[in-house]
Scaffold this motif. Structure first.
Motif, PDB file in Angstrom:
ATOM      1  N   UNK A 198       0.837  -1.198   0.000  1.00  0.00           N
ATOM      2  CA  UNK A 198       0.000   0.000   0.000  1.00  0.00           C
ATOM      3  C   UNK A 198       0.872   1.247   0.000  1.00  0.00           C
ATOM      4  N   UNK A 199       0.289   2.348  -0.428  1.00  0.00           N
ATOM      5  CA  UNK A 199       1.033   3.608  -0.424  1.00  0.00           C
ATOM      6  C   UNK A 199       1.379   4.017   1.000  1.00  0.00           C
ATOM      7  N   UNK A 200       0.474   3.703   1.942  1.00  0.00           N
ATOM      8  CA  UNK A 200       0.725   4.043   3.349  1.00  0.00           C
ATOM      9  C   UNK A 200       1.960   3.316   3.869  1.00  0.00           C
ATOM     10  N   UNK A 201       2.095   2.027   3.522  1.00  0.00           N
ATOM     11  CA  UNK A 201       3.257   1.264   3.981  1.00  0.00           C
ATOM     12  C   UNK A 201       4.536   1.785   3.346  1.00  0.00           C
ATOM     13  N   UNK A 202       4.445   2.213   2.078  1.00  0.00           N
ATOM     14  CA  UNK A 202       5.603   2.799   1.409  1.00  0.00           C
ATOM     15  C   UNK A 202       6.020   4.091   2.103  1.00  0.00           C
ATOM     16  N   UNK A 203       5.039   4.947   2.435  1.00  0.00           N
ATOM     17  CA  UNK A 203       5.336   6.211   3.105  1.00  0.00           C
ATOM     18  C   UNK A 203       5.944   5.960   4.485  1.00  0.00           C
ATOM     19  N   UNK A 204       5.447   4.958   5.192  1.00  0.00           N
ATOM     20  CA  UNK A 204       5.984   4.633   6.509  1.00  0.00           C
ATOM     21  C   UNK A 204       7.426   4.131   6.409  1.00  0.00           C
ATOM     22  N   UNK A 205       7.686   3.292   5.397  1.00  0.00           N
ATOM     23  CA  UNK A 205       9.042   2.780   5.208  1.00  0.00           C
ATOM     24  C   UNK A 205       9.999   3.912   4.837  1.00  0.00           C
ATOM     25  N   UNK A 206       9.524   4.839   4.016  1.00  0.00           N
ATOM     26  CA  UNK A 206      10.352   5.979   3.623  1.00  0.00           C
ATOM     27  C   UNK A 206      10.648   6.862   4.822  1.00  0.00           C
ATOM     28  N   UNK A 207       9.633   7.063   5.664  1.00  0.00           N
ATOM     29  CA  UNK A 207       9.818   7.884   6.858  1.00  0.00           C
ATOM     30  C   UNK A 207      10.797   7.225   7.830  1.00  0.00           C
ATOM     31  N   UNK A 208      10.683   5.906   7.977  1.00  0.00           N
ATOM     32  CA  UNK A 208      11.565   5.173   8.894  1.00  0.00           C
ATOM     33  C   UNK A 208      13.017   5.211   8.417  1.00  0.00           C
ATOM     34  N   UNK A 209      13.206   5.350   7.107  1.00  0.00           N
ATOM     35  CA  UNK A 209      14.558   5.359   6.547  1.00  0.00           C
ATOM     36  C   UNK A 209      15.269   6.697   6.770  1.00  0.00           C
ATOM     37  N   UNK A 210      14.477   7.762   6.993  1.00  0.00           N
ATOM     38  CA  UNK A 210      15.061   9.078   7.210  1.00  0.00           C
ATOM     39  C   UNK A 210      16.005   9.055   8.414  1.00  0.00           C
ATOM     40  N   UNK A 211      17.202   9.570   8.216  1.00  0.00           N
ATOM     41  CA  UNK A 211      18.165   9.635   9.311  1.00  0.00           C
ATOM     42  C   UNK A 211      18.998   8.390   9.497  1.00  0.00           C
TER      43      UNK A 211
END
Length: 224
Positions: free
Chosen positions: A142-155
């Motif tokens: 889902x797009x939500x899971x993609x956004x969450x994975x992208x956010x978790x990768x930050x930093x």
């Protein structure tokens, strides 16, 4: 955006309908609408996709072709309500016992030409699954899971390494290409070229040359 799929042979209409109705359950974008201010993409929990079915078997072949052309034109011309939705539509036309046309339409904001290719592949897989001939295809992320994975990768260390690479790669601005520096002149030349192309008596032949190579008419024109 709209495409028409021609299905020939013994088509299981209930299985095909079920396959198409399953698409919005698998893709968030097909259940999406826009907020009134256009700033938010709102994803509905469920979309009960209505799929009108027209039985045109009583028409002659020529009448059926005309009806299909009219339906395809209507699919493109009918506007989408961005706030109320749906932004994805489907319609079935039975032209003969062994010929069904499936019209799929979507607003470009949720589906583009490449995305339609994904949907067509999924319809085939879902159709086979509904007939019991193949397992259910794996659900896409889902797009939500993609956004969450992208956010978790930050930093993360990996993200910092990637960021450092690209910042270093473009530490200095590249030189401005001559055409961009003289954009007015380039645009004038392009407009003159297209004006010539419109009046050129062999443009139809050039289009037939360009299509097999997936080239635009203007590129074909530039190649002489």
């Amino acid at each position: 955006e709209s495409i028409t799929l021609h299905l020939r042979g013994a088509v299981d209409l209930p299985a095909l309908t079920a396959a198409v109705r399953a698409l919005p359950d698998r893709h968030d974008a097909l259940r999406a609408t826009l907020s009134a201010d256009g700033e938010q993409l709102l994803i509905a929990e469920r979309l009960n996709l209505d799929i009108p079915t027209d039985d045109l078997r009583g028409l002659t072949s020529e009448q059926g072709d005309d009806a299909l052309k009219q339906a395809a034109a209507q699919a493109v011309a009918m506007p989408f309500d961005l706030q109320q939705g749906p932004l994805f539509r489907a319609r079935l036309l039975r032209l003969a016992d062994d010929h069904i046309a499936l019209l799929l339409s979507a607003h470009h904001i949720v589906c583009d030409g490449w995305s339609f290719g994904v949907l067509v592949d999924e319809i085939g897989a879902l159709y086979s699954a509904r007939k019991g001939e193949a397992p259910e295809p794996e659900a896409p992320a889902s797009f939500a899971s993609f956004a969450q994975a992208l956010s978790a990768r930050q930093g993360s260390a990996e993200h910092q390494a990637d960021e450092a690479y690209w910042l270093n790669r473009y530490a200095s601005n590249p030189a401005v290409p001559p055409c961009c520096a003289a954009s007015v002149r380039c645009c004038s030349v392009f407009r003159a070229m297209m004006k010539w192309w419109s009046a050129y008596p062999l443009r139809g032949k050039r289009c037939r040359v360009s299509k097999p190579s997936s080239a635009t008419a203007s590129i074909c024109c530039l190649c002489g």
